[in-house]
Design a protein around this motif. Structure first.
Motif, PDB file in Angstrom:
ATOM      1  N   ASN A 105      11.147  17.250   3.784  1.00 59.97           N
ATOM      2  CA  ASN A 105      11.822  16.109   2.849  1.00 59.97           C
ATOM      3  C   ASN A 105      11.402  14.751   3.177  1.00 59.97           C
ATOM      4  O   ASN A 105      10.364  14.334   3.404  1.00 59.97           O
ATOM      5  N   LEU A 106      12.130  14.635   2.070  1.00 60.81           N
ATOM      6  CA  LEU A 106      11.729  12.946   1.518  1.00 60.81           C
ATOM      7  C   LEU A 106      12.332  11.911   2.593  1.00 60.81           C
ATOM      8  O   LEU A 106      12.891  12.315   3.051  1.00 60.81           O
ATOM      9  N   ARG A 107      11.819  11.055   2.749  1.00 61.48           N
ATOM     10  CA  ARG A 107      12.120   9.631   3.750  1.00 61.48           C
ATOM     11  C   ARG A 107      12.919   8.970   2.944  1.00 61.48           C
ATOM     12  O   ARG A 107      12.580   8.717   1.798  1.00 61.48           O
ATOM     13  N   THR A 108      13.676   8.192   3.307  1.00 64.56           N
ATOM     14  CA  THR A 108      14.741   7.823   2.507  1.00 64.56           C
ATOM     15  C   THR A 108      14.830   6.080   3.387  1.00 64.56           C
ATOM     16  O   THR A 108      14.725   6.027   4.116  1.00 64.56           O
TER      17      THR A 108
ATOM     18  N   THR B  33      13.892   5.911  -1.952  1.00 67.26           N
ATOM     19  CA  THR B  33      12.612   7.660  -0.969  1.00 67.26           C
ATOM     20  C   THR B  33      11.300   7.304  -1.362  1.00 67.26           C
ATOM     21  O   THR B  33      10.397   5.734  -2.010  1.00 67.26           O
ATOM     22  N   ASP B  34      10.335   7.974  -0.624  1.00 68.34           N
ATOM     23  CA  ASP B  34       9.459   7.700  -0.492  1.00 68.34           C
ATOM     24  C   ASP B  34       8.727   7.846  -2.343  1.00 68.34           C
ATOM     25  O   ASP B  34       9.725   8.589  -2.520  1.00 68.34           O
ATOM     26  N   GLY B  35       7.879   7.480  -2.546  1.00 71.87           N
ATOM     27  CA  GLY B  35       7.729   7.507  -4.243  1.00 71.87           C
ATOM     28  C   GLY B  35       6.613   9.022  -4.330  1.00 71.87           C
ATOM     29  O   GLY B  35       6.481   9.528  -5.508  1.00 71.87           O
TER      30      GLY B  35
ATOM     31  N   GLY C 116       0.703  -1.403   0.314  1.00 65.62           N
ATOM     32  CA  GLY C 116      -0.097   0.188   0.273  1.00 65.62           C
ATOM     33  C   GLY C 116       1.143   1.676  -0.307  1.00 65.62           C
ATOM     34  O   GLY C 116       0.234   2.707  -0.365  1.00 65.62           O
ATOM     35  N   ARG C 117       2.468   0.546  -0.649  1.00 63.75           N
ATOM     36  CA  ARG C 117       3.190   2.142  -0.147  1.00 63.75           C
ATOM     37  C   ARG C 117       3.469   2.407  -1.044  1.00 63.75           C
ATOM     38  O   ARG C 117       4.267   1.698  -1.839  1.00 63.75           O
ATOM     39  N   THR C 118       4.436   3.840  -1.903  1.00 57.24           N
ATOM     40  CA  THR C 118       4.843   3.713  -3.189  1.00 57.24           C
ATOM     41  C   THR C 118       6.531   4.046  -2.632  1.00 57.24           C
ATOM     42  O   THR C 118       6.925   5.234  -2.171  1.00 57.24           O
ATOM     43  N   PHE C 119       6.861   3.547  -3.932  1.00 58.05           N
ATOM     44  CA  PHE C 119       8.378   3.923  -3.542  1.00 58.05           C
ATOM     45  C   PHE C 119       9.379   4.569  -5.057  1.00 58.05           C
ATOM     46  O   PHE C 119       8.617   3.725  -5.808  1.00 58.05           O
TER      47      PHE C 119
END
Length: 105
Positions: free
Chosen positions: A86-89, A41-43, A25-28
């Motif tokens: 910032n994006l999460r890495t 990173t988060d997508g 359920g998440r996009t990277f």
């Protein structure tokens, strides 16, 4: 504890490019640098949740395709308006010819 997930084949990403990876359920977004290193990173852009995999990669920067906000894909740092969060890495390792990302903490 980090959970490692098989994201893609290493050769699916050209140097200075990005691919989208969806998991649980998440996009990277997964990147390959000019130095042949891989990063994740988060997508989605932190500004308006646009898919970063549709953006432009230059050196160590991803540019969002909607409003041209920029991030360092190595650190997640927001580098240009309108983005300010910032994006999460995520950690990345290559096993054989597969790119693995660490999605748990």
């Amino acid at each position: 504890m980090t959970t490692w997930v098989d994201a893609c084949a290493a050769d699916e990403i050209d140097q200075e490019d990005v691919v989208r990876f969806d998991h649980a359920g998440r996009t990277f977004a997964i990147y390959r640098s000019p130095e042949d290193e891989y990063f994740a990173t988060d997508g989605l852009c932190t500004h308006e949740k646009i898919h970063l995999a549709d953006g432009l990669v230059m050196d160590d920067t991803i540019e969002c395709p909607k409003h041209n906000g920029r991030f360092s894909y190595k650190t997640g740092e927001a580098r240009g308006a309108p983005v300010c969060i910032n994006l999460r890495t995520y950690p990345v390792r290559v096993e054989g010819d597969r790119v693995m990302i660490g999605v748990g903490a």
